[in-house]
Write a protein that holds these residues in place. Sequence first.
Motif, mmCIF file in Angstrom:
data_model
loop_
_atom_site.group_PDB
_atom_site.id
_atom_site.type_symbol
_atom_site.label_atom_id
_atom_site.label_comp_id
_atom_site.label_asym_id
_atom_site.label_seq_id
_atom_site.Cartn_x
_atom_site.Cartn_y
_atom_site.Cartn_z
ATOM 1 N N PRO A 8 -3.300 81.107 39.888
ATOM 2 C CA PRO A 8 -2.810 82.261 40.662
ATOM 3 C C PRO A 8 -1.428 82.006 41.270
ATOM 4 C CG PRO A 8 -4.437 81.051 41.935
ATOM 5 C CD PRO A 8 -4.354 80.377 40.594
ATOM 6 N N ILE A 9 -0.644 83.054 41.311
ATOM 7 C CA ILE A 9 0.697 83.036 41.909
ATOM 8 C C ILE A 9 0.848 84.309 42.737
ATOM 9 C CG2 ILE A 9 3.181 83.268 41.419
ATOM 10 C CD1 ILE A 9 2.477 80.610 40.473
ATOM 11 N N ARG A 10 1.422 84.177 43.913
ATOM 12 C CA ARG A 10 1.818 85.358 44.688
ATOM 13 C C ARG A 10 3.334 85.398 44.684
ATOM 14 N NH1 ARG A 10 -0.100 89.063 48.203
ATOM 15 N NH2 ARG A 10 -2.104 88.064 48.496
ATOM 16 N N VAL A 11 3.893 86.581 44.526
ATOM 17 C CA VAL A 11 5.346 86.736 44.527
ATOM 18 C C VAL A 11 5.835 86.788 45.974
ATOM 19 C CG1 VAL A 11 7.287 88.199 43.877
ATOM 20 C CG2 VAL A 11 5.326 87.961 42.318
ATOM 21 N N TYR A 12 6.692 85.837 46.302
ATOM 22 C CA TYR A 12 7.293 85.794 47.625
ATOM 23 C C TYR A 12 8.698 86.388 47.581
ATOM 24 C CZ TYR A 12 3.406 82.812 48.857
ATOM 25 O OH TYR A 12 2.142 82.327 49.084
ATOM 26 N N TYR A 13 9.218 86.717 48.750
ATOM 27 C CA TYR A 13 10.544 87.310 48.848
ATOM 28 C C TYR A 13 11.581 86.449 48.135
ATOM 29 C CZ TYR A 13 14.658 89.511 50.854
ATOM 30 O OH TYR A 13 15.851 90.148 51.002
ATOM 31 N N GLU A 14 11.476 85.131 48.268
ATOM 32 C CA GLU A 14 12.437 84.210 47.648
ATOM 33 C C GLU A 14 12.414 84.263 46.124
ATOM 34 O OE1 GLU A 14 9.753 80.151 47.479
ATOM 35 O OE2 GLU A 14 10.833 80.622 49.311
ATOM 36 N N ASP A 15 11.348 84.821 45.539
ATOM 37 C CA ASP A 15 11.228 84.932 44.082
ATOM 38 C C ASP A 15 11.946 86.156 43.524
ATOM 39 O OD1 ASP A 15 9.469 82.686 43.946
ATOM 40 O OD2 ASP A 15 7.785 83.991 44.495
ATOM 41 N N THR A 16 12.406 87.035 44.406
ATOM 42 C CA THR A 16 12.917 88.326 43.955
ATOM 43 C C THR A 16 14.434 88.437 44.087
ATOM 44 O OG1 THR A 16 12.654 89.366 46.121
ATOM 45 C CG2 THR A 16 10.755 89.442 44.639
ATOM 46 N N ASP A 17 14.955 89.454 43.408
ATOM 47 C CA ASP A 17 16.370 89.774 43.549
ATOM 48 C C ASP A 17 16.520 90.815 44.660
ATOM 49 O OD1 ASP A 17 15.594 92.242 42.467
ATOM 50 O OD2 ASP A 17 16.440 91.803 40.494
ATOM 51 N N MET A 18 17.699 91.361 44.801
ATOM 52 C CA MET A 18 17.956 92.321 45.884
ATOM 53 C C MET A 18 17.098 93.578 45.774
ATOM 54 S SD MET A 18 22.070 91.931 46.352
ATOM 55 C CE MET A 18 22.144 93.335 47.444
ATOM 56 N N GLY A 19 16.628 93.884 44.578
ATOM 57 C CA GLY A 19 15.806 95.067 44.376
ATOM 58 C C GLY A 19 14.321 94.822 44.565
ATOM 59 N N GLY A 20 13.942 93.588 44.951
ATOM 60 C CA GLY A 20 12.527 93.284 45.144
ATOM 61 C C GLY A 20 11.788 92.979 43.855
ATOM 62 N N VAL A 21 12.539 92.794 42.756
ATOM 63 C CA VAL A 21 11.970 92.487 41.445
ATOM 64 C C VAL A 21 12.092 90.978 41.211
ATOM 65 C CG1 VAL A 21 12.275 92.835 38.958
ATOM 66 C CG2 VAL A 21 12.512 94.767 40.530
ATOM 67 N N VAL A 22 11.072 90.379 40.609
ATOM 68 C CA VAL A 22 11.128 88.938 40.332
ATOM 69 C C VAL A 22 12.327 88.632 39.439
ATOM 70 C CG1 VAL A 22 9.953 86.997 39.199
ATOM 71 C CG2 VAL A 22 8.667 88.557 40.659
ATOM 72 N N TYR A 23 13.145 87.699 39.891
ATOM 73 C CA TYR A 23 14.300 87.233 39.135
ATOM 74 C C TYR A 23 13.798 86.598 37.844
ATOM 75 C CZ TYR A 23 18.648 84.708 38.176
ATOM 76 O OH TYR A 23 19.790 84.225 37.603
ATOM 77 N N TYR A 24 14.408 86.904 36.727
ATOM 78 C CA TYR A 24 13.874 86.539 35.411
ATOM 79 C C TYR A 24 13.588 85.038 35.259
ATOM 80 C CZ TYR A 24 18.264 84.531 33.760
ATOM 81 O OH TYR A 24 19.354 83.725 33.590
ATOM 82 N N ALA A 25 14.444 84.165 35.794
ATOM 83 C CA ALA A 25 14.256 82.719 35.629
ATOM 84 C C ALA A 25 13.036 82.209 36.392
ATOM 85 C CB ALA A 25 15.503 81.974 36.075
ATOM 86 N N ASN A 26 12.578 82.940 37.382
ATOM 87 C CA ASN A 26 11.431 82.488 38.169
ATOM 88 C C ASN A 26 10.130 82.524 37.382
ATOM 89 O OD1 ASN A 26 12.848 81.703 40.407
ATOM 90 N ND2 ASN A 26 12.786 83.729 41.317
ATOM 91 N N TYR A 27 10.071 83.333 36.317
ATOM 92 C CA TYR A 27 8.877 83.300 35.473
ATOM 93 C C TYR A 27 8.719 81.920 34.842
ATOM 94 C CZ TYR A 27 8.518 88.334 35.966
ATOM 95 O OH TYR A 27 8.379 89.588 36.478
ATOM 96 N N LEU A 28 9.840 81.269 34.523
ATOM 97 C CA LEU A 28 9.767 79.909 33.973
ATOM 98 C C LEU A 28 9.225 78.936 35.009
ATOM 99 C CD1 LEU A 28 13.119 79.803 31.976
ATOM 100 C CD2 LEU A 28 10.814 80.356 31.139
ATOM 101 N N ARG A 29 9.562 79.148 36.271
ATOM 102 C CA ARG A 29 9.007 78.318 37.347
ATOM 103 C C ARG A 29 7.507 78.554 37.469
ATOM 104 N NH1 ARG A 29 11.824 79.891 42.438
ATOM 105 N NH2 ARG A 29 10.673 78.157 43.317
#
Length: 126
Positions: free
Chosen positions: A5-26
């Motif tokens: 399980p993973i929860r998306v945190y604010y630090e995982d997102t871009d300015m629009g609140g969408v997960v930044y693409y490289a974070n999926y690799l993390r």
Amino acid sequence: MHKFPIRVYYEDTDMGGVVYYANYLRFIERARSDWVRKLGNDQNAMRDDGLIWVVQRVEADYRTPARFDDELMVETEVAKVSPARLVMEQRVMRGEVEIFQAKVTVACVTAEGKPQRLPAEIRALS
């Protein structure tokens, strides 16, 4: 199949609140590390013995975005095992919706970068 399980945190997102693409690799890296640990493979002991895991190849498809505070599940399955490489298929799911998919090839190398056989517990998965 391993689930992580993973929860998306604010630090995982871009300015629009969408997960930044490289974070999926993390996210999928964390899931692979957890999977290896649950198999009984001690990555710290491997490193002390001069062996490390390296990602050799990633093929990724972004299906639909994840957003701040989403609860996700990373699913990991072994696709192929050879003496020197392991291929895994990983999916990031939001409920029943696949939002990201990757095929990841990893290998085991020495600290100098020379290929080594995979640990026995990993080779036994074939």
